[in-house]
Design a protein around this motif. Structure first.
Motif, PDB file in Angstrom:
ATOM      1  N   GLN A 254       0.844  -1.195   0.000  1.00 56.70           N
ATOM      2  CA  GLN A 254       0.000   0.000   0.000  1.00 56.70           C
ATOM      3  C   GLN A 254       0.880   1.246   0.000  1.00 56.70           C
ATOM      4  N   PHE A 255       0.325   2.330  -0.530  1.00 55.28           N
ATOM      5  CA  PHE A 255       0.981   3.627  -0.387  1.00 55.28           C
ATOM      6  C   PHE A 255       0.709   4.153   1.019  1.00 55.28           C
ATOM      7  N   LEU A 256       1.695   4.785   1.587  1.00 52.60           N
ATOM      8  CA  LEU A 256       1.538   5.409   2.896  1.00 52.60           C
ATOM      9  C   LEU A 256       1.716   6.916   2.746  1.00 52.60           C
ATOM     10  N   ALA A 257       0.670   7.670   3.062  1.00 52.48           N
ATOM     11  CA  ALA A 257       0.733   9.125   3.068  1.00 52.48           C
ATOM     12  C   ALA A 257       0.943   9.592   4.503  1.00 52.48           C
ATOM     13  N   ILE A 258       1.788  10.597   4.677  1.00 55.96           N
ATOM     14  CA  ILE A 258       2.005  11.185   5.993  1.00 55.96           C
ATOM     15  C   ILE A 258       1.227  12.498   6.057  1.00 55.96           C
ATOM     16  N   GLY A 259       0.354  12.616   7.035  1.00 55.07           N
ATOM     17  CA  GLY A 259      -0.425  13.833   7.210  1.00 55.07           C
ATOM     18  C   GLY A 259      -0.111  14.501   8.539  1.00 55.07           C
ATOM     19  N   VAL A 260      -0.582  15.720   8.692  1.00 58.81           N
ATOM     20  CA  VAL A 260      -0.441  16.423   9.969  1.00 58.81           C
ATOM     21  C   VAL A 260      -1.797  17.014  10.346  1.00 58.81           C
ATOM     22  N   LYS A 261      -2.016  17.137  11.644  1.00 64.84           N
ATOM     23  CA  LYS A 261      -3.281  17.655  12.132  1.00 64.84           C
ATOM     24  C   LYS A 261      -3.429  19.118  11.754  1.00 64.84           C
ATOM     25  N   PRO A 262      -4.531  19.516  11.106  1.00 64.26           N
ATOM     26  CA  PRO A 262      -4.694  20.924  10.701  1.00 64.26           C
ATOM     27  C   PRO A 262      -4.928  21.824  11.906  1.00 64.26           C
ATOM     28  N   THR A 263      -4.363  23.001  11.845  1.00 60.73           N
ATOM     29  CA  THR A 263      -4.517  23.982  12.919  1.00 60.73           C
ATOM     30  C   THR A 263      -5.398  25.153  12.518  1.00 60.73           C
ATOM     31  N   ALA A 264      -5.719  25.254  11.243  1.00 61.63           N
ATOM     32  CA  ALA A 264      -6.556  26.343  10.742  1.00 61.63           C
ATOM     33  C   ALA A 264      -7.121  25.915   9.391  1.00 61.63           C
ATOM     34  N   PRO A 265      -8.223  26.524   8.939  1.00 64.37           N
ATOM     35  CA  PRO A 265      -8.815  26.162   7.637  1.00 64.37           C
ATOM     36  C   PRO A 265      -8.038  26.772   6.470  1.00 64.37           C
TER      37      PRO A 265
ATOM     38  N   GLU B  72     -13.061  21.288  11.609  1.00 66.01           N
ATOM     39  CA  GLU B  72     -13.972  21.100  12.747  1.00 66.01           C
ATOM     40  C   GLU B  72     -14.369  19.640  12.934  1.00 66.01           C
ATOM     41  N   SER B  73     -14.376  18.869  11.849  1.00 66.48           N
ATOM     42  CA  SER B  73     -14.815  17.476  11.944  1.00 66.48           C
ATOM     43  C   SER B  73     -13.823  16.596  12.687  1.00 66.48           C
ATOM     44  N   GLY B  74     -12.544  16.946  12.654  1.00 67.36           N
ATOM     45  CA  GLY B  74     -11.522  16.116  13.268  1.00 67.36           C
ATOM     46  C   GLY B  74     -11.182  14.874  12.478  1.00 67.36           C
ATOM     47  N   GLU B  75     -11.770  14.718  11.280  1.00 67.92           N
ATOM     48  CA  GLU B  75     -11.551  13.524  10.474  1.00 67.92           C
ATOM     49  C   GLU B  75     -10.461  13.709   9.419  1.00 67.92           C
ATOM     50  N   PHE B  76      -9.921  14.909   9.307  1.00 72.71           N
ATOM     51  CA  PHE B  76      -9.019  15.217   8.201  1.00 72.71           C
ATOM     52  C   PHE B  76      -7.623  15.575   8.699  1.00 72.71           C
ATOM     53  N   LEU B  77      -6.643  15.251   7.869  1.00 74.78           N
ATOM     54  CA  LEU B  77      -5.260  15.660   8.066  1.00 74.78           C
ATOM     55  C   LEU B  77      -4.815  16.483   6.870  1.00 74.78           C
TER      56      LEU B  77
ATOM     57  N   VAL C 260      -4.391   3.084  -0.355  1.00 74.15           N
ATOM     58  CA  VAL C 260      -3.642   4.155   0.300  1.00 74.15           C
ATOM     59  C   VAL C 260      -4.058   4.246   1.759  1.00 74.15           C
ATOM     60  N   VAL C 261      -3.069   4.319   2.633  1.00 69.76           N
ATOM     61  CA  VAL C 261      -3.327   4.563   4.049  1.00 69.76           C
ATOM     62  C   VAL C 261      -2.630   5.859   4.438  1.00 69.76           C
ATOM     63  N   VAL C 262      -3.097   6.459   5.516  1.00 77.56           N
ATOM     64  CA  VAL C 262      -2.521   7.714   5.986  1.00 77.56           C
ATOM     65  C   VAL C 262      -2.207   7.583   7.473  1.00 77.56           C
ATOM     66  N   LYS C 263      -1.145   8.240   7.876  1.00 69.39           N
ATOM     67  CA  LYS C 263      -0.745   8.252   9.280  1.00 69.39           C
ATOM     68  C   LYS C 263      -0.386   9.680   9.661  1.00 69.39           C
ATOM     69  N   GLU C 264      -0.748  10.069  10.883  1.00 67.24           N
ATOM     70  CA  GLU C 264      -0.405  11.415  11.352  1.00 67.24           C
ATOM     71  C   GLU C 264       1.067  11.466  11.750  1.00 67.24           C
ATOM     72  N   GLY C 265       1.761  12.491  11.255  1.00 69.91           N
ATOM     73  CA  GLY C 265       3.194  12.607  11.519  1.00 69.91           C
ATOM     74  C   GLY C 265       3.501  13.162  12.897  1.00 69.91           C
ATOM     75  N   GLY C 266       2.920  14.312  13.225  1.00 66.00           N
ATOM     76  CA  GLY C 266       3.133  14.898  14.534  1.00 66.00           C
ATOM     77  C   GLY C 266       4.548  15.354  14.786  1.00 66.00           C
ATOM     78  N   PHE C 267       5.220  15.890  13.764  1.00 69.88           N
ATOM     79  CA  PHE C 267       6.614  16.297  13.941  1.00 69.88           C
ATOM     80  C   PHE C 267       6.845  17.790  13.719  1.00 69.88           C
ATOM     81  N   GLY C 268       5.784  18.578  13.735  1.00 70.70           N
ATOM     82  CA  GLY C 268       5.965  20.020  13.557  1.00 70.70           C
ATOM     83  C   GLY C 268       6.304  20.343  12.118  1.00 70.70           C
ATOM     84  N   TRP C 269       5.281  20.639  11.318  1.00 75.22           N
ATOM     85  CA  TRP C 269       5.440  20.750   9.862  1.00 75.22           C
ATOM     86  C   TRP C 269       4.791  22.021   9.350  1.00 75.22           C
ATOM     87  N   ALA C 270       5.424  22.626   8.371  1.00 78.44           N
ATOM     88  CA  ALA C 270       4.812  23.732   7.633  1.00 78.44           C
ATOM     89  C   ALA C 270       5.268  23.645   6.185  1.00 78.44           C
TER      90      ALA C 270
END
Length: 336
Positions: free
Chosen positions: A116-127, A165-170, A237-247
């Motif tokens: 599978q492909f692995l995508a790395i996402g981060v938790k959004p802090t703003a829209p 707001e949904s908390g379902e997206f990275l 495709v699967v996604v995992k939250e990175g949580g490493f401070g990203w911009a």
């Protein structure tokens, strides 16, 4: 000068060099490949003098990332049939590098045993409407990975707000990992990504022969990003939250958020000389040996490059790009 070759924050290393340094901690030098447009090869060599020249894949046409990834997969297949791959943009700011390295190591272990492909996402802090949004579906692998349910690239503000707001997206970082055979199967399923129709592919060929095949067959009209090819159908495709401070340093608001600021919230980027009076939350970027006196701006960009001065609000990620398009139409290429 493309942003990947610039040192935005005065670290002494450009974005390309910082990305190279980061991955050199976990990947042997001879296994790091740089995909770039042919006109930038000399700049890459200057900035990465330790990188073997044969590790630069010089695209004959300046496209998006999907054709580049397809070529890299074919090239890698000739080097190691069992390779695990991580693909990264170079316009990232990573604040937690140790955490980043840990996540990449775990990601490579995951794709080594999963097709599978692995995508790395981060938790959004703003829209933020300049980013892509990956919706997390069913959990897999013990609950720290999620099947990708949907993907939305640069949504309208109302949708971006709902996503956050949904908390379902990275946020989509553009970081992808895969076993190389997984990418080769994807390339085989997309005829437009296949680099060779009658030469038997680029595997097991000398680089010079490979370059000739690429020049002949590179899909010059295919402006598709790797994000869209991998995430568009949300299959495999699967996604995992990175949580490493990203911009993502893709727009002026992002640069402002990550830059050092004075007591009034102003960001005067490295090398710029500016006297600010009554200014707040304003970003200033000037060439060397250039100074400015600026008064009374709040939340603006002031940027001078060559013969073009940009002064505009810094509240819209896409504004500078739209202005550049308007300047091109009305003033011509001499002012871009």
């Amino acid at each position: 000068m493309p942003k990947q070759f610039l040192d935005f924050f005065g670290t002494g290393r450009t974005l390309l060099q910082q990305t190279f340094d980061r991955f050199a901690r976990i990947i042997p030098l001879e296994h790091i490949l740089i995909s770039t447009f042919v006109d930038y090869v000399n700049t890459v060599k200057e900035q990465l003098p330790d990188l073997p020249e044969e590790n630069i894949l010089a695209e004959p046409v300046q496209l998006s990332t999907a054709p580049a990834a397809a070529w890299a997969a074919c090239h890698i297949a000739g080097l190691d049939a069992d390779a695990n791959v991580v693909a990264t943009p170079v316009d990232h700011l990573i604040m937690g590098e140790d955490r980043f390295i840990e996540q990449i190591r775990l990601g490579l272990e995951f794709v080594a045993t999963h097709s599978q492909f692995l995508a790395i996402g981060v938790k959004p802090t703003a829209p933020n409407t300049a980013y892509g949004y990956i919706q997390m579906g069913q959990p897999v692998n013990g609950g720290d990975h999620f099947m990708v349910k949907s993907f939305s690239e640069k949504p309208a503000p109302d949708y971006a707000r709902l996503f956050v707001e949904s908390g379902e997206f990275l946020w989509n970082t553009g970081l992808f990992l895969w076993h190389n055979e997984t990418m080769l199967k994807l390339v085989g399923a997309h005829s437009e990504l296949q680099l060779s129709k009658d030469d038997g592919g680029v595997r097991d060929r000398l680089l010079a022969q490979e370059l000739e095949i690429v020049k002949k067959h590179y899909p010059s009209s295919l402006h598709r990003s790797l994000d869209m090819v991998v995430l568009d159908r949300c299959e495999n495709v699967v996604v995992k939250e990175g949580g490493f401070g990203w911009a993502d340093l893709g727009c002026w608001p992002d640069i402002y958020q990550t830059a050092h600021k004075d007591a009034d919230g102003n960001a005067v980027l490295h090398g710029s000389q500016a006297l600010l009076q009554g200014c707040h939350n304003t970003t200033v970027s000037l060439p060397d040996n250039t100074a400015a006196f600026i008064q009374g701006l709040d939340g603006y960009i002031v940027s001078l490059r060559g013969n073009m001065l940009l002064v505009c609000p810094n509240n819209d990620p896409a504004l500078a790009r739209r202005i550049a398009g308007e300047v091109l139409v009305k003033l011509g290429e001499d002012y871009t």
